[in-house]
Scaffold this motif. Structure first.
Motif, PDB file in Angstrom:
ATOM      1  N   UNK A  36      15.034  68.660 -28.372  1.00  0.00           N
ATOM      2  CA  UNK A  36      14.933  68.042 -29.827  1.00  0.00           C
ATOM      3  C   UNK A  36      15.347  66.573 -30.042  1.00  0.00           C
ATOM      4  N   UNK A  37      16.366  66.656 -29.327  1.00  0.00           N
ATOM      5  CA  UNK A  37      17.423  65.329 -29.180  1.00  0.00           C
ATOM      6  C   UNK A  37      16.394  64.278 -28.585  1.00  0.00           C
ATOM      7  N   UNK A  38      16.025  64.661 -27.337  1.00  0.00           N
ATOM      8  CA  UNK A  38      15.245  63.599 -26.593  1.00  0.00           C
ATOM      9  C   UNK A  38      13.941  63.264 -27.247  1.00  0.00           C
ATOM     10  N   UNK A  39      13.314  64.212 -28.073  1.00  0.00           N
ATOM     11  CA  UNK A  39      11.984  64.004 -28.931  1.00  0.00           C
ATOM     12  C   UNK A  39      12.398  63.072 -29.781  1.00  0.00           C
ATOM     13  N   UNK A  40      13.533  62.891 -30.491  1.00  0.00           N
ATOM     14  CA  UNK A  40      13.912  62.295 -31.387  1.00  0.00           C
ATOM     15  C   UNK A  40      14.347  60.767 -31.073  1.00  0.00           C
ATOM     16  N   UNK A  41      15.003  60.630 -29.750  1.00  0.00           N
ATOM     17  CA  UNK A  41      15.157  59.573 -29.364  1.00  0.00           C
ATOM     18  C   UNK A  41      13.778  58.704 -28.753  1.00  0.00           C
ATOM     19  N   UNK A  42      13.016  59.311 -28.471  1.00  0.00           N
ATOM     20  CA  UNK A  42      11.675  58.761 -27.768  1.00  0.00           C
ATOM     21  C   UNK A  42      10.807  58.516 -28.966  1.00  0.00           C
ATOM     22  N   UNK A  43      10.946  58.997 -30.162  1.00  0.00           N
ATOM     23  CA  UNK A  43      10.172  58.991 -31.260  1.00  0.00           C
ATOM     24  C   UNK A  43      11.005  58.323 -32.474  1.00  0.00           C
ATOM     25  N   UNK A  44      11.285  57.084 -32.571  1.00  0.00           N
ATOM     26  CA  UNK A  44      12.151  56.710 -33.434  1.00  0.00           C
ATOM     27  C   UNK A  44      11.425  56.843 -34.760  1.00  0.00           C
TER      28      UNK A  44
END
Length: 179
Positions: free
Chosen positions: A3-11
């Motif tokens: 989830x953290x990676x998804x949020x970083x990739x999708x600002x």
């Protein structure tokens, strides 16, 4: 962690804390669902991304990659000197304009590369490049005077990349100019 990676990739995805509204029907259930969601590795709900956003992102990526290739390419430096920024709205369909912009066509230097003809201009003062015809060929002097602004030389001189070309130009076609 996913989830953290998804949020970083999708600002564009934002998570906000919402203060509890005690006494509002369904609030406790929503709180419980939110707490359970924080412990999951993957999100169970798929949110559709609008096609327009995907198209915009693809276009932006394409333009950035095109600009990077354009800036680092050793080819078409004449055209790069005129148009350093890529732009999809600047595509011309005019045959003669494209010959000048790409430096391909009926210019002796280009015909020399393709057919082995002499690269020299018929004026005998320089090679037959686009730059020579546009900026210095005595045969086309009247055409330049008729169609180009008086400050055309200073505009060209400030944009030229090659010191040799500038010195060659100033020595042959603009005597007395400081180089």
């Amino acid at each position: 962690m996913k989830l953290r990676k998804i949020l970083l990739v999708n600002p564009q995805i934002k998570l906000n804390w919402v203060r509890a509204h005690v006494g509002i029907y369904g609030n406790e259930l929503a709180d419980l669902s939110a707490k359970n969601a924080t412990t999951k590795e993957e999100v169970g709900i798929k949110v559709k991304i609008p096609k327009s956003w995907i198209k915009d992102q693809l276009k932006l990526t394409m333009l950035q990659e095109w600009q990077a290739r354009w800036m680092s390419s050793p080819n078409s430096r004449f055209l790069y000197g005129i148009f350093p920024e890529v732009n999809t709205k600047r595509c011309h369909g005019d045959f003669l304009i494209n010959q000048i912009l790409t430096t391909h066509g009926c210019f002796p230097v280009h015909e020399h590369r393709i057919f082995g003809k002499s690269p020299d201009c018929e004026c005998g003062r320089d090679q037959g490049t686009v730059s020579h015809y546009v900026y210095g060929c005595q045969i086309y002097r009247e055409v330049r005077q008729k169609y180009f602004p008086k400050n055309f030389f200073s505009i060209w001189y400030s944009r030229i990349d090659s010191e040799y070309t500038c010195k060659n130009w100033t020595q042959n076609y603009h005597p007395g100019h400081p180089d």
